[in-house]
Motif scaffolding. Structure first.
Motif, PDB file in Angstrom:
ATOM      1  N   GLU A  21       0.838  -1.199   0.000  1.00 10.37           N
ATOM      2  CA  GLU A  21       0.000   0.000   0.000  1.00 10.37           C
ATOM      3  C   GLU A  21       0.876   1.254   0.000  1.00 10.37           C
ATOM      4  O   GLU A  21       0.627   2.199  -0.737  1.00 10.37           O
ATOM      5  CB  GLU A  21      -0.860  -0.039   1.248  1.00 10.37           C
ATOM      6  N   LEU A  24       2.579   1.658  -3.385  1.00 12.47           N
ATOM      7  CA  LEU A  24       1.662   1.689  -4.531  1.00 12.47           C
ATOM      8  C   LEU A  24       1.966   0.567  -5.526  1.00 12.47           C
ATOM      9  O   LEU A  24       2.003   0.785  -6.738  1.00 12.47           O
ATOM     10  CB  LEU A  24       1.694   3.050  -5.229  1.00 12.47           C
TER      11      LEU A  24
ATOM     12  N   ASN B   2       2.598   6.499   1.463  1.00 11.43           N
ATOM     13  CA  ASN B   2       1.454   6.906   0.662  1.00 11.43           C
ATOM     14  C   ASN B   2       0.172   6.563   1.408  1.00 11.43           C
ATOM     15  O   ASN B   2       0.120   5.622   2.184  1.00 11.43           O
ATOM     16  CB  ASN B   2       1.463   6.183  -0.683  1.00 11.43           C
ATOM     17  N   HIS B   7      -3.672   4.077  -2.774  1.00 14.02           N
ATOM     18  CA  HIS B   7      -3.548   2.678  -3.180  1.00 14.02           C
ATOM     19  C   HIS B   7      -4.890   2.123  -3.615  1.00 14.02           C
ATOM     20  O   HIS B   7      -4.992   1.408  -4.609  1.00 14.02           O
ATOM     21  CB  HIS B   7      -2.992   1.861  -2.012  1.00 14.02           C
ATOM     22  N   GLN B  10      -5.794   3.457  -6.954  1.00 14.46           N
ATOM     23  CA  GLN B  10      -5.019   2.766  -7.979  1.00 14.46           C
ATOM     24  C   GLN B  10      -5.643   1.396  -8.297  1.00 14.46           C
ATOM     25  O   GLN B  10      -5.759   1.003  -9.460  1.00 14.46           O
ATOM     26  CB  GLN B  10      -3.583   2.588  -7.485  1.00 14.46           C
ATOM     27  N   GLN B  11      -6.066   0.691  -7.239  1.00 17.20           N
ATOM     28  CA  GLN B  11      -6.693  -0.627  -7.432  1.00 17.20           C
ATOM     29  C   GLN B  11      -8.029  -0.496  -8.163  1.00 17.20           C
ATOM     30  O   GLN B  11      -8.354  -1.323  -9.017  1.00 17.20           O
ATOM     31  CB  GLN B  11      -6.893  -1.309  -6.081  1.00 17.20           C
ATOM     32  N   ASP B  76       1.171  -2.441 -11.825  1.00 19.83           N
ATOM     33  CA  ASP B  76       2.449  -2.034 -11.234  1.00 19.83           C
ATOM     34  C   ASP B  76       3.592  -2.581 -12.101  1.00 19.83           C
ATOM     35  O   ASP B  76       3.373  -3.352 -13.037  1.00 19.83           O
ATOM     36  CB  ASP B  76       2.557  -2.449  -9.760  1.00 19.83           C
TER      37      ASP B  76
END
Lengths: 66, 139
Positions: A21, A24, B2, B7, B10-11, B76
Motif C-alpha cells: 500500500e 503503490l 502513501n 492505493h 489505484q486498485q 504495477d
C-alpha cells in the motif's frame, strides 16, 4: 540483487499488504522483491528508500564492492 | 508513506481498466462473428454491408488495443514486465510462424492452405503459457 526489505518490514511490524500500500504496488510485487526474484526500477527503489527513511544502498546490495 | 486512499484508487483504476478491456475484447469478438457470419448468411450479396461490418470490426479492434494499452498503464511495474514479456514472446512467435508459413508456401511445400485463425490460436496459447511462466517466475 540482494535486499533487506523483509528484515526492515519485520522491524516495523508491517505486513506485505501494508508495505505494498505504501509503495503503490501489489502484494505479489512486494513478495517478489523480498525474495530477490524481482529487481525494482530506480523510481520504485527510491520509493522504498523513502518509506523506510534510509538510503537506497542501505536497503539494496548489488554485490559489487565500491 | 502513501495514503491508503491512493492505493485504493489505484486498485479501482486497475479493476475498471480490466473490465473495460474485457468489454472491448467481447465487443471485438462479437463484431468479428457478425462480420463473418453476416457476410455468409445475413447479407451474402451486399458488398456495402460487408465493408461496413469490416470497418466497424476494425474500429472496435483499435478500441481494444487502446484499452489494452490503458490496462497496462494501470498495472504495477512487475506485472507490466510480466505482460510485456508475454506480449514480446507472442509477437515473436507470430512473426516466426507467419514468415515460416509464408516461406513454405512460396516454396510449394504446403499441400493445403492454413486458415489465419490457426495463427491466432497459436498466438493466444503462446500468450497464456508466457503469462503463466512469468507469474511462476516472480511469485
Amino acid at each position: 540483487m540482494k535486499n533487506r526489505l523483509k528484515t526492515l518490514r519485520a522491524e516495523r511490524d508491517w505486513t506485505q499488504a501494508q508495505l505494498a500500500e505504501a509503495l503503490l504496488v501489489s502484494r505479489q510485487t512486494v513478495n517478489a522483491l523480498e525474495k530477490g526474484k524481482y529487481d525494482p526500477s530506480l523510481p520504485l527503489a527510491f520509493r522504498v528508500a523513502r518509506v523506510f527513511e534510509l538510503a537506497i544502498e542501505d536497503i539494496f546490495d548489488d554485490g559489487v564492492e565500491s | 508513506m502513501n495514503s491508503p486512499t491512493a492505493h485504493k484508487e489505484q486498485q479501482n483504476q486497475q479493476s475498471q481498466a480490466t473490465v473495460r478491456l474485457a468489454l472491448w475484447t467481447a465487443a471485438w469478438l462479437l463484431m468479428m462473428a457478425i462480420a463473418v457470419f453476416g457476410s455468409e448468411f445475413l447479407w451474402p450479396n451486399s458488398k456495402a454491408l460487408a465493408a461496413f461490418a469490416t470497418v466497424v470490426h476494425l474500429a472496435v479492434g483499435i478500441g481494444m488495443i487502446l484499452a489494452n494499452k490503458h490496462h497496462l498503464h494501470t498495472l504495477d511495474e512487475m506485472h507490466q514486465k510480466i505482460q510485456l514479456e508475454a506480449m514480446g514472446i507472442t509477437l515473436g512467435v507470430g512473426f516466426v510462424l507467419g514468415f515460416s508459413y509464408s516461406v513454405a508456401d512460396i516454396a510449394g511445400l504446403l499441400a493445403t492452405r492454413m486458415h489465419i485463425s490457426y495463427f491466432a490460436v497459436a498466438m493466444a496459447l503462446t500468450y497464456i503459457v508466457s503469462i503463466v511462466v512469468g507469474f511462476r517466475r516472480y511469485h
